[in-house]
Design an enzyme around this catalytic site. Sequence first.
Site, mmCIF file in Angstrom:
data_model
loop_
_atom_site.group_PDB
_atom_site.id
_atom_site.type_symbol
_atom_site.label_atom_id
_atom_site.label_comp_id
_atom_site.label_asym_id
_atom_site.label_seq_id
_atom_site.Cartn_x
_atom_site.Cartn_y
_atom_site.Cartn_z
ATOM 1 N N GLU A 143 -7.553 -3.078 -10.120
ATOM 2 C CA GLU A 143 -8.893 -2.851 -9.560
ATOM 3 C C GLU A 143 -9.549 -1.793 -10.448
ATOM 4 O O GLU A 143 -10.262 -2.131 -11.380
ATOM 5 C CB GLU A 143 -8.772 -2.417 -8.099
ATOM 6 C CG GLU A 143 -10.127 -2.285 -7.422
ATOM 7 C CD GLU A 143 -10.011 -1.611 -6.087
ATOM 8 O OE1 GLU A 143 -10.706 -2.021 -5.170
ATOM 9 O OE2 GLU A 143 -9.220 -0.638 -5.956
ATOM 10 N N GLU A 189 0.883 -1.172 0.000
ATOM 11 C CA GLU A 189 0.000 0.000 0.000
ATOM 12 C C GLU A 189 0.915 1.215 0.000
ATOM 13 O O GLU A 189 1.678 1.424 0.939
ATOM 14 C CB GLU A 189 -0.921 -0.003 1.234
ATOM 15 C CG GLU A 189 -1.761 1.256 1.399
ATOM 16 C CD GLU A 189 -2.554 1.614 0.146
ATOM 17 O OE1 GLU A 189 -3.450 0.848 -0.230
ATOM 18 O OE2 GLU A 189 -2.264 2.665 -0.475
ATOM 19 N N GLU A 215 -14.957 -4.709 -2.250
ATOM 20 C CA GLU A 215 -14.756 -4.023 -0.965
ATOM 21 C C GLU A 215 -15.949 -3.126 -0.612
ATOM 22 O O GLU A 215 -16.304 -2.993 0.556
ATOM 23 C CB GLU A 215 -13.447 -3.229 -0.967
ATOM 24 C CG GLU A 215 -13.374 -2.120 -1.996
ATOM 25 C CD GLU A 215 -12.008 -1.412 -2.013
ATOM 26 O OE1 GLU A 215 -11.121 -1.791 -1.249
ATOM 27 O OE2 GLU A 215 -11.851 -0.470 -2.810
HETATM 28 C C1 NOJ Z 1 -7.881 -0.304 -1.156
HETATM 29 C C2 NOJ Z 1 -7.828 -1.599 -1.872
HETATM 30 O O1 NOJ Z 1 -8.762 -1.656 -2.917
HETATM 31 C C3 NOJ Z 1 -8.076 -2.691 -0.859
HETATM 32 O O2 NOJ Z 1 -8.150 -3.943 -1.497
HETATM 33 C C4 NOJ Z 1 -6.967 -2.656 0.156
HETATM 34 O O3 NOJ Z 1 -7.219 -3.622 1.137
HETATM 35 C C5 NOJ Z 1 -6.903 -1.294 0.833
HETATM 36 N N1 NOJ Z 1 -6.840 -0.266 -0.159
HETATM 37 C C6 NOJ Z 1 -5.712 -1.154 1.761
HETATM 38 O O4 NOJ Z 1 -4.531 -1.138 1.014
HETATM 39 CA CA CA Z 2 -9.941 0.270 -3.975
#
Ligand code: NOJ
Ligand code: CA
Length: 701
Positions: A501, A414, A507
């Site tokens: 994505e 991240e 999510e």
């Molecule tokens: C957004 C991402 O789409 C998700 O999959 C991830 O868990 C979070 N950011 C944290 O990095």
């Molecule tokens: Ca995302």
Amino acid sequence: MKKILFTIFMVVSSLSYAQQLKSPNGDFSMEFSLLKDGTPTYKLEYKKKTLIKESKLGFELKDDEKSLLKDFTVEDTEATSFDETWKPVWGEVAEIRNHYNELAVHLKQNETDRKMIVRFRLFDDGLGFRYEFPQQENLIYFVVKEERTQFAMTGDHTAFWIPGDYNTQEYDYVESKLSEIRGKMDKAITPNASQHPMGGTGVQTALMMKSTDGIYINLHEAALIDYPAMHLNLDDKNLIFESWLTPDARGDKGYLQAPFNTPWRTIIASDDARDILASKMTLNLNEPNKIEDTSWIKPVKYIGVWWEMITGKSTWFYTNDFPSVKLGETDFENATPNGTHAANTKHVKEYIDFAAKHGFDAVLVEGWNVGWEDWFGKSKDYVFDFVTPYPDFDVEEIHNYAKSKGIKMMMHHETSGSVRNYERHLEDAYQFMNDHGYTSVKSGYVGDIIPRGEFHYGQWMVNHYQYALEKAAEHKIMVNAHEAVRPTGIRRTYPNLIGNESARGTEYQAFGGNKANHVTVLPFTRLIGGPMDYTPGIFEMDVSKLNPDNNSHVNATIANQLALYVTMYSPLQMAADLPEHYNQFLDAFQFIKDVAVDWEDSKYLEAEPGDYVTVARKAKNTGNWFVGNANGLEKRTSKISLDFLDAGKKYEATIYADAKDAHYKTNPQAYIITKKTVTSKSKLKLTSAPGGGYAISIIEK
Ligand code: NOJ
Ligand code: CA
């Protein structure tokens, strides 16, 4: 001589030049023309009806009176044909035919003596065109103020759109007439309409439309390299879309140096919605594979320490001390563990056990590395170094354990939008992966881009994603980038880009929910450019069961979730729910275990954007078939023929369907599993619930 192949006419009042081109099968024909003032234009017909009305081409340049908009003459034209079949490293099909007729129009701007080529490629499924700036004396470096490519619509089509936005695509789609976009924009943009950077009629690509006479039209782009992503702004009086590039932090759109080619602008069209899903035009407009040894690039089925954090059941960070510690200097040995940190060795081993037991390839672990407390503490300074694990995450032990079970670990980076920081650490971060046996990385770009406030889809960031991808290839690492720019077929050139994505994924089912027909739109929009890490497979729809403070509901039935492994094509597929939920429904989970992630062939059986998508795919190597039906908001009976099966062979079909009373909201876990012998003569009639669907595995007997 070449010119004789085409009709050239110097004529009629408003034009000074015109030239035509036909697609190989003759369904499409386009015409390039120059208006009297030397403005380049094109128009496009499909089956003898206008699809795109006369539309202008050109550029507005910064600090330049003489933009590249008019005063052009045609210096030369080249017409050629191309027909070649190539094999993708992974994909929906084993072989792809790249067949088109091409017209390159060499333009010269009279007063400035500047040169620009417009190259058109007309395929049997649509048109791609791009601008090329050859090396020349009078145009060396230049700054684009705006690209002015028009797409003039023939009527008030129905569109499936998300708001123009430079930083996110994570929206539910709106279905409306083009003329209704302005009126619906504020609501689409929630929560804060005033932040919409593009005015009232800007939308993102891939944009899917349907005309009143049943023609499906898709606008997008291919091969987005060293250039900002294109949005579309609608002149809603005249129903003309115009390109609207993502700016940089200063408001400029693109810094170019000749020789340079822009990405391709694409128009895919058909009177059969299934052809849009089957189109390979976007891939074909990208350069061939540049990675010589691809033996390390393999489709991946994975589980992850993920959904529990997304739902708020557990945390990415190890300690809650973050507001009190000094930036970047958390003393982890002495910090108080919060007891909810999921990425701990013991828990990760449980996931590895589950993955091994059920035949998965990999386990993703998020929240393994220090920095989350800084990020959640909003310091935005030190953030991550991508190589330092939390004290309760033992990299070596986990890797040895995973290796002993035949499981690969999937890395998570991240970046927190701190992209310069990521670039500084990238070499070490990838080397750390190589040293510890990680073969793939999920990267992410949440938040505003630091330090200068670039936008996620501007040229600077497009170059960053490409840099991270190419550098990953040097390290034999596969990339799945979240929040990055939406894909444009670059996976043909760099097949280590196994996922993105770049749309509203699963999510959001834990952030309030997705529209139940979202997954019947995505194949026509987001997936046109490449696979999505949608992370399907949620079996427990009541999120409050994981976290009592989260009352989100997953708007899908279990059968629908199974179907997505077929309908949402990706070489990277996650089973996103928790092992304990799969253990409650092991009979349904069997489909996720069985389904393939790489395909020999794909058949699009039924399709209507927003309503339903039914796809059959033949697994590479085994010859087994898998069918998925994702259904929209209305209960619907799907009728399919299995004539794609080999004649004379017998197969066992296992059908995972919605139960009679299933419903995404009120009864999402009601499914029935039946088995029957089928052949190429079999026909099936299956009823899918609202937000439901079905999945079928068909195994040769
Ligand atoms: C957004 C991402 O789409 C998700 O999959 C991830 O868990 C979070 N950011 C944290 O990095
Ligand atoms: Ca995302």
